[in-house]
Write an enzyme that holds these catalytic residues in place. Structure first.
Site, PDB file in Angstrom:
ATOM      1  N   ALA A   1       0.826  -1.211   0.000  1.00 29.23           N
ATOM      2  CA  ALA A   1       0.000   0.000   0.000  1.00 29.23           C
ATOM      3  C   ALA A   1       0.864   1.266   0.000  1.00 29.23           C
ATOM      4  CB  ALA A   1      -0.926  -0.015   1.215  1.00 29.23           C
TER       5      ALA A   1
ATOM      6  N   GLY B   1       4.119   1.664  -0.797  1.00 27.47           N
ATOM      7  CA  GLY B   1       4.947   1.789  -2.000  1.00 27.47           C
ATOM      8  C   GLY B   1       4.126   2.278  -3.187  1.00 27.47           C
TER       9      GLY B   1
ATOM     10  N   ASN C   1       7.329   0.236  10.193  1.00 29.02           N
ATOM     11  CA  ASN C   1       6.802   0.413  11.543  1.00 29.02           C
ATOM     12  C   ASN C   1       7.821  -0.078  12.556  1.00 29.02           C
ATOM     13  OD1 ASN C   1       4.238   1.484  11.341  1.00 29.02           O
ATOM     14  ND2 ASN C   1       3.267  -0.497  10.959  1.00 29.02           N
TER      15      ASN C   1
ATOM     16  N   LYS D   1       5.127   6.181  17.764  1.00 28.69           N
ATOM     17  CA  LYS D   1       4.234   5.372  16.922  1.00 28.69           C
ATOM     18  C   LYS D   1       4.288   3.913  17.384  1.00 28.69           C
ATOM     19  CE  LYS D   1       2.709   4.492  12.287  1.00 28.69           C
ATOM     20  NZ  LYS D   1       3.081   4.309  10.892  1.00 28.69           N
TER      21      LYS D   1
ATOM     22  N   ASN E   1       1.200   1.561  18.433  1.00 28.83           N
ATOM     23  CA  ASN E   1       0.991   0.259  17.795  1.00 28.83           C
ATOM     24  C   ASN E   1       1.014  -0.876  18.830  1.00 28.83           C
ATOM     25  OD1 ASN E   1       2.781   1.223  14.821  1.00 28.83           O
ATOM     26  ND2 ASN E   1       0.603   1.016  15.091  1.00 28.83           N
TER      27      ASN E   1
END
Ligand code: KPL
Length: 302
Positions: A10, A12, A103, A183, A187
Site C-alpha cells: 500500500a 509503496g 513500523n 508510533k 501500535n
C-alpha cells in the site's frame, strides 16, 4: 533523478502514484517488487476520485536499475525489509540515500549502522490499502522524515519538499527516533489486542477491551521512560485513545496480517520494548511477553 521504491504494498504504491501524479509535473519513479506488477496502477484519492497511470516497474531481483537514483525508499513490512534489500544493494552506488518506511524500531537502527550511504527514517500517518489494480488512499495523514543521529538535514528537507509537493505533506525533523518510538507505543497498545480478538480499533473503547488497553499502557510507560522517550505532553493514554478514536473503523495492520496468514510485525513493535525492558532491568512484562509469545501467524480467533 529517479525515486526508487522497493516494496509495492500500500505505501509503496501510494508513494509511486502520488509522485507520478505530482501536480507540479511527474517525478521519475521506479517501483520494484518480487512479482510483476500490472503496467497501469490506479490511485483512489480520499475524495473518491480514481486516477490511473502507467508505472515503470521491475523485479527487484534484476539489475535493471536507473543510472541515477535520488533515493531508495524501502516500503516493505519490517519483517522482510532486509531480505528485500539484499538483492538490490549490489546494483546501487554505495552513496545512494536509503529511506526506511517501516513500523516499529527494529530494522532502522541496524540499517542505519550498516548502510554505506545516508539513511533517513520516515514515520507516517497516511492511511492506504492495496486493491488488485492499485491503492486506495483512505485517509490523509502527515509524514516526518529524519536521520537517527539528526544528520543529513539538507537531504531530509529536499525529500520532504518532493513528497509534500506530490500531496504527501512531510516535515523534516531531527527527532525521528522519538517519533518512531511514539508510533511504536501506539501500535503496541493497539495492534496485539485487535489482532488477538479480531476486532476493529474502535471496539477497544468498550468492555471487556478498555481495561486491557489501560493495562498495556501501564506496562509500556515505564519502559519508554527508562529508554528516555519523552511522553507526549498530554500523556500516553491520551495519545493512544486519540488514535483509537481517529481510526475507530480501521482493521489494524496486525489484524490484517493475522487474517491473511502473514507473519506479524510483533518483533518490530513488541521486540524493542521487551529488549529495552531487559536492558533497563525492569520487572517482568507480563502482557508484552504474552502477546509476543503468540504464534507468528496466530489466529484472530485463537
Ligand atoms: O498504525 C496502525 C496500524 O494499523 O498498524 C494503527 C495506528 C493501529 C491504525 O490502525
Amino acid at each position: 533523478m529517479t525515486q526508487l521504491i522497493l516494496g509495492p504494498g500500500a505505501l509503496g504504491r501510494l508513494l509511486a502514484l502520488r509522485l507520478t501524479l505530482c501536480p507540479a509535473g511527474p517525478v521519475p519513479v521506479k517501483l520494484l517488487g518480487r512479482r510483476p506488477l500490472p503496467p497501469r496502477l490506479s490511485l483512489t484519492t480520499p475524495a473518491g476520485e480514481t486516477l490511473s497511470r502507467e508505472l515503470d516497474s521491475a523485479l527487484s531481483t534484476e539489475a535493471d536499475l536507473p543510472g541515477e537514483v535520488a533515493a531508495l525508499h524501502l516500503t516493505t513490512k519490517a519483517t522482510v525489509a532486509e531480505a528485500a534489500l539484499a538483492p538490490v544493494t549490489p546494483h546501487l552506488p554505495p552513496h545512494t540515500p536509503l529511506v526506511l518506511w517501516q513500523n516499529g524500531y527494529d530494522v532502522q537502527p541496524r540499517l542505519h549502522a550498516s548502510w554505506p550511504g545516508p539513511v533517513l527514517c520516515a514515520s507516517t500517518s497516511e492511511g492506504a490499502y492495496v486493491v488488485e489494480d492499485g491503492v486506495v488512499h483512505a485517509g490523509r495523514g502527515h509524514t516526518w522524515l529524519g536521520n537517527l543521529d539528526g544528520k543529513h538535514a539538507d537531504l531530509a528537507a529536499a525529500l520532504a519538499d518532493v513528497l509534500s509537493r506530490a500531496g504527501l505533506p512531510t516535515t523534516p525533523v531531527t527527532d525521528i527516533r522519538i517519533r518512531l518510538w511514539h508510533k511504536l507505543a501506539v501500535n503496541a497498545a493497539i495492534n496485539p489486542l485487535v489482532a488477538r480478538f479480531g476486532i476493529r480499533n474502535g471496539q477497544l473503547r468498550d468492555r471487556p477491551f478498555r481495561p486491557m488497553v489501560e493495562a498495556m499502557i501501564a506496562e509500556l510507560a515505564p519502559i519508554l521512560a527508562a529508554e528516555r522517550i519523552p511522553a507526549p505532553e498530554s500523556g500516553w493514554a491520551t495519545l493512544v485513545w486519540g488514535v483509537i478514536e481517529g481510526t475507530a473503523n480501521n482493521r489494524a495492520s496486525m489484524l490484517q496480517d493475522v487474517s491473511a496468514g502473514r507473519p506479524t510485525e510483533r518483533d518490530a513493535i513488541l521486540g524493542p520494548l521487551l529488549e529495552a525492558a531487559r536492558r533497563h532491568g525492569l520487572a517482568h512484562c507480563k502482557l508484552l511477553e504474552a502477546y509476543h509469545g503468540l504464534n507468528r501467524y496466530h489466529s484472530a480467533r485463537a
